[in-house]
Write a protein that holds these residues in place. Structure first.
Motif, short mmCIF file in Angstrom:
data_model
loop_
_atom_site.label_atom_id
_atom_site.label_comp_id
_atom_site.label_asym_id
_atom_site.label_seq_id
_atom_site.Cartn_x
_atom_site.Cartn_y
_atom_site.Cartn_z
N PRO A 107 6.59 -5.67 3.94
CA PRO A 107 6.49 -7.13 4.00
C PRO A 107 5.99 -7.70 2.67
N ASP A 108 5.89 -9.01 2.59
CA ASP A 108 5.42 -9.67 1.37
C ASP A 108 3.97 -9.27 1.09
N GLN A 109 3.12 -9.40 2.09
CA GLN A 109 1.71 -9.04 1.99
C GLN A 109 1.46 -7.76 2.79
N TYR A 110 0.27 -7.18 2.64
CA TYR A 110 -0.05 -5.98 3.40
C TYR A 110 0.19 -6.21 4.89
N TRP A 111 0.47 -5.10 5.61
CA TRP A 111 0.62 -5.19 7.06
C TRP A 111 -0.64 -5.78 7.68
N GLN A 131 -2.14 -1.69 -7.92
CA GLN A 131 -2.34 -1.40 -6.51
C GLN A 131 -1.68 -0.06 -6.18
N MET A 132 -2.48 0.86 -5.71
CA MET A 132 -1.98 2.19 -5.38
C MET A 132 -2.27 2.53 -3.93
N VAL A 133 -1.34 3.25 -3.33
CA VAL A 133 -1.45 3.60 -1.92
C VAL A 133 -1.72 5.09 -1.77
N ILE A 134 -2.69 5.44 -0.94
CA ILE A 134 -2.97 6.85 -0.67
C ILE A 134 -1.78 7.44 0.09
N SER A 135 -1.14 8.44 -0.50
CA SER A 135 0.05 9.02 0.13
C SER A 135 -0.18 10.42 0.69
N GLU A 136 -1.21 11.11 0.24
CA GLU A 136 -1.53 12.44 0.74
C GLU A 136 -3.03 12.66 0.70
N LYS A 137 -3.53 13.50 1.62
CA LYS A 137 -4.94 13.86 1.64
C LYS A 137 -5.08 15.38 1.72
N TYR A 138 -5.98 15.94 0.88
CA TYR A 138 -6.25 17.37 0.87
C TYR A 138 -7.76 17.60 0.84
N PRO A 173 6.15 0.66 -9.99
CA PRO A 173 6.25 0.52 -8.53
C PRO A 173 6.81 1.75 -7.81
N ASP A 174 7.65 2.53 -8.51
CA ASP A 174 8.23 3.71 -7.86
C ASP A 174 7.47 4.99 -8.15
N ASN A 175 6.33 4.89 -8.81
CA ASN A 175 5.49 6.05 -9.07
C ASN A 175 4.52 6.18 -7.90
N GLY A 176 4.98 6.87 -6.85
CA GLY A 176 4.23 6.89 -5.61
C GLY A 176 4.71 5.79 -4.70
N LEU A 177 3.89 5.43 -3.73
CA LEU A 177 4.26 4.38 -2.76
C LEU A 177 3.68 3.04 -3.21
N ASN A 178 4.00 2.67 -4.43
CA ASN A 178 3.27 1.58 -5.08
C ASN A 178 4.12 0.36 -5.39
N GLY A 179 5.02 0.04 -4.46
CA GLY A 179 5.87 -1.12 -4.62
C GLY A 179 5.14 -2.45 -4.58
N TRP A 180 3.87 -2.44 -4.21
CA TRP A 180 3.08 -3.68 -4.18
C TRP A 180 2.89 -4.24 -5.59
N ASN A 181 3.17 -3.46 -6.60
CA ASN A 181 3.02 -3.94 -7.97
C ASN A 181 4.26 -4.71 -8.45
N MET A 182 5.15 -5.02 -7.55
CA MET A 182 6.35 -5.80 -7.85
C MET A 182 6.26 -7.13 -7.11
N SER A 183 6.64 -8.21 -7.77
CA SER A 183 6.61 -9.53 -7.12
C SER A 183 7.57 -9.54 -5.93
N TRP A 184 7.32 -10.43 -4.98
CA TRP A 184 8.15 -10.51 -3.79
C TRP A 184 9.60 -10.87 -4.14
N SER A 185 9.77 -11.74 -5.10
CA SER A 185 11.13 -12.12 -5.49
C SER A 185 11.87 -10.95 -6.12
N ALA A 193 15.13 -8.87 -4.60
CA ALA A 193 16.34 -8.74 -5.42
C ALA A 193 16.91 -7.33 -5.39
N GLY A 194 16.09 -6.37 -4.98
CA GLY A 194 16.54 -4.98 -4.91
C GLY A 194 17.10 -4.62 -3.55
#
Length: 419
Positions: free
Chosen positions: A213-217, A292-299, A399-411, A415-416
Motif C-alpha cells: 500500500p501507499d503507507q505501512y499496513w 527505510q529497511m524491512v527485516i526480512s530474515e532472523k537468525y 528499493p530493490d535491495n531487500g524488501l525496501n520498496g518504501w524508499n520509492m515515492s508512491w507515484s 508507475a512500475g
C-alpha cells in the motif's frame, strides 16, 4: 448300345448341361419377387439392427477436459468431467503407468474432478461412464499431458501463509522464469487487506513483483494474496501453474529509527517509544545505508564472512569471518544486518561507529542473554518490522535491495505496475 444311340445320349446330356450352365451364367441374384439373395438379406438385417441400436443410444453426453490429446494442460483446475442429459456413474483417472488419481463426484452426479493438484510433465487418462433417464449407459475416454517445468513458471512468495509480520512487510514474488507478459501475470494476482488500503504492484525486473500500500499496513489487519495463474501465459510457450490463496496478519506497529550520528536506535511501538538502545553503525570507511529497511530474515546465530560481500584483504580472504554472530536480522540483500556484537568493547556502543555497514548492538557470545540490548531487540522484532537509518554519510538504499520498496515515492511505485 449302338454307336448312334450313344452319340444321341451324349448330345442330349450336353444340351442339358449347357442349358444349366446358361441358366447359371444368367442368374442376377434375385428371385422372382426381386428380393435380395441370401447375402443381401444378411446386409438388410444388419442395417436394421444398426438402426435399432442407434435409436436406443443413451441421451447422456459426457465431456472431458482438457480435450483428448492436449498438451501443456494446467495442473490445478483444467481436469474435469461433466455430463448433460444424464448423471455420471463412474469416473477413473490414472497416470500412464496405471497409478490411480483420487477424485470426487459431485453430489448431483453432474461433474467430477481430481481431489488435488496434478503433477507436471505427466500423461493422464480418464474413463467416464454415465446413464440417462432411461438407464442407458454412455462412455467416454480421454488422455492429456500436463505442462512441463520447461514450459511453466511459478512464483516464490513471501511472507508465509499464516504468519504474523510487521507493518512494513510487502508481498514479494520472485518468478523462476522471466515474464514478458507482465500485464497478464499481474492481472492474475490480487492482494487485499481488511484495512481497505489500496494495494499496487511494482515490477523491479522481469522476475520480481512486489505489492504494497501507499503507507505501512495498518496494525492488526489481515492481508490475503490470491494467485490465479494456472494457465496464464507469462512468456512465449511458458504458462503459470499456481492456483493458491494465502493470508497473513499484520502485528503491532513497530518502527525503529537508527541515528548514525547520535549512535542510538529509538524503538517505537504504535507511535510510542518503548526503548532507546546505544548502537555502533558503519565506520567512516564503510558507512551504513540511509533509508527505510524491512527485516526480512532472523537468525539466532549466523556466520558473517566479509568475502561474500566484497570486503577482502590482499590475500583474497575476508576482512572478517565471524562464525557465530548472535541475534542477527537481515535488512538488505547486499548484507546489511542489525545484529549483536560480542567482540567490541562495551564502550563502543553509543560512542563510535566501527562496523562494515551493519548496525551493531551490544551482546554476548552465544546469544540468548535477556539483559543484552541485542537479544532484547531480537525478541521484540518481527519479520516485516521497519528499521529506519538516518544521518549516515551514505546514499539511500535502493528499493530493490531487500524488501525496501518504501524508499520509492508512491507515484514512482505505481508507475512500475503493469495493470
Amino acid at each position: 448300345m449302338t454307336v448312334s444311340k450313344r452319340r444321341r445320349g451324349l448330345t442330349a446330356a450336353t444340351a442339358l448341361l449347357g442349358g444349366v450352365l446358361v441358366l447359371s451364367a444368367c442368374n442376377d441374384g434375385k428371385d422372382n419377387s426381386g428380393a435380395a439373395a441370401t447375402g443381401g438379406t444378411k446386409q438388410s438385417t444388419q442395417a436394421q439392427a444398426d438402426e435399432a441400436a442407434a435409436k436406443d443410444t443413451s441421451d447422456a453426453q459426457i465431456a472431458i477436459t482438457p480435450k483428448n490429446g492436449a498438451t501443456n494442460a494446467g495442473i490445478n483446475d483444467d481436469a474435469k468431467v461433466t455430463v448433460s442429459k444424464g448423471t455420471l456413474t463412474q469416473v477413473s483417472m490414472t497416470t500412464a503407468d496405471g497409478t490411480a488419481v483420487k477424485g470426487t463426484l459431485a453430489a448431483d452426479g453432474l461433474s467430477w474432478k481430481p481431489d488435488g493438484q496434478l503433477d507436471r510433465s505427466t500423461t493422464y487418462k480418464i474413463a467416464a461412464t454415465a446413464k440417462d433417464s432411461q438407464g442407458r449407459t454412455a462412455n467416454e475416454n480421454g488422455s492429456f499431458t500436463t505442462v512441463s517445468p520447461a514450459h511453466s513458471f511459478i512464483g516464490n512468495f513471501t511472507p508465509e501463509d499464516g504468519s504474523t509480520v510487521g507493518v512494513g512487510m510487502p508481498v514479494s514474488i520472485n518468478f523462476d522464469k522471466a515474464i514478458t507478459d507482465k500485464k497478464a501475470v499481474q492481472s492474475g494476482i490480487t492482494v487485499t487487506s481488511s484495512s481497505g488500503q489500496e494495494v499496487v504492484g511494482h515490477w523491479f525486473n522481469s522476475q520480481r513483483l512486489d505489492l504494497r500500500p501507499d503507507q505501512y499496513w495498518q496494525a492488526g489487519s489481515k492481508v490475503t494474496l490470491k494467485l490465479n495463474l494456472d494457465g496464464v501465459q507469462g512468456a512465449a510457450g511458458t504458462y503459470g501453474v499456481q492456483q493458491k490463496t494465502v493470508s497473513f496478519t499484520v502485528g503491532r506497529n513497530q518502527v525503529s529509527t537508527v541515528d548514525a550520528k547520535a549512535k542510538t536506535m529509538v524503538v517505537q511501538q504504535n507511535g510510542k517509544t518503548i526503548k532507546t538502545i546505544p548502537i555502533s553503525a558503519g565506520s567512516p570507511e564503510h558507512t551504513t545505508y540511509n533509508g527505510q529497511m524491512v527485516i526480512s530474515e532472523k537468525y539466532k546465530k549466523t556466520r558473517m564472512d566479509g568475502a561474500t560481500v566484497g570486503f577482502t584483504d590482499s590475500d583474497g580472504k575476508g576482512e572478517y569471518d565471524i562464525k557465530d554472530v548472535p541475534d542477527a536480522m537481515r535488512l538488505s540483500s547486499s548484507g546489511t544486518f542489525v545484529h549483536g556484537n560480542y567482540w567490541g568493547a562495551p564502550s563502543v556502543f553509543g560512542s563510535a561507529n566501527t562496523s562494515h555497514g551493519c548496525v551493531g548492538l551490544q551482546d554476548v557470545k552465544g546469544a540468548g542473554d535477556p539483559n543484552m540490548p541485542a537479544h532484547w531487540f531480537f525478541e521484540h522484532s518481527l519479520i516485516g518490522d521497519v528499521v529506519v537509518v538516518k544521518n549516515s554519510n551514505d546514499k539511500t538504499i535502493a528499493p530493490d535491495n531487500g524488501l525496501n520498496g518504501w524508499n520509492m515515492s508512491w507515484s514512482a511505485w505505481k508507475a512500475g505496475s503493469a495493470v
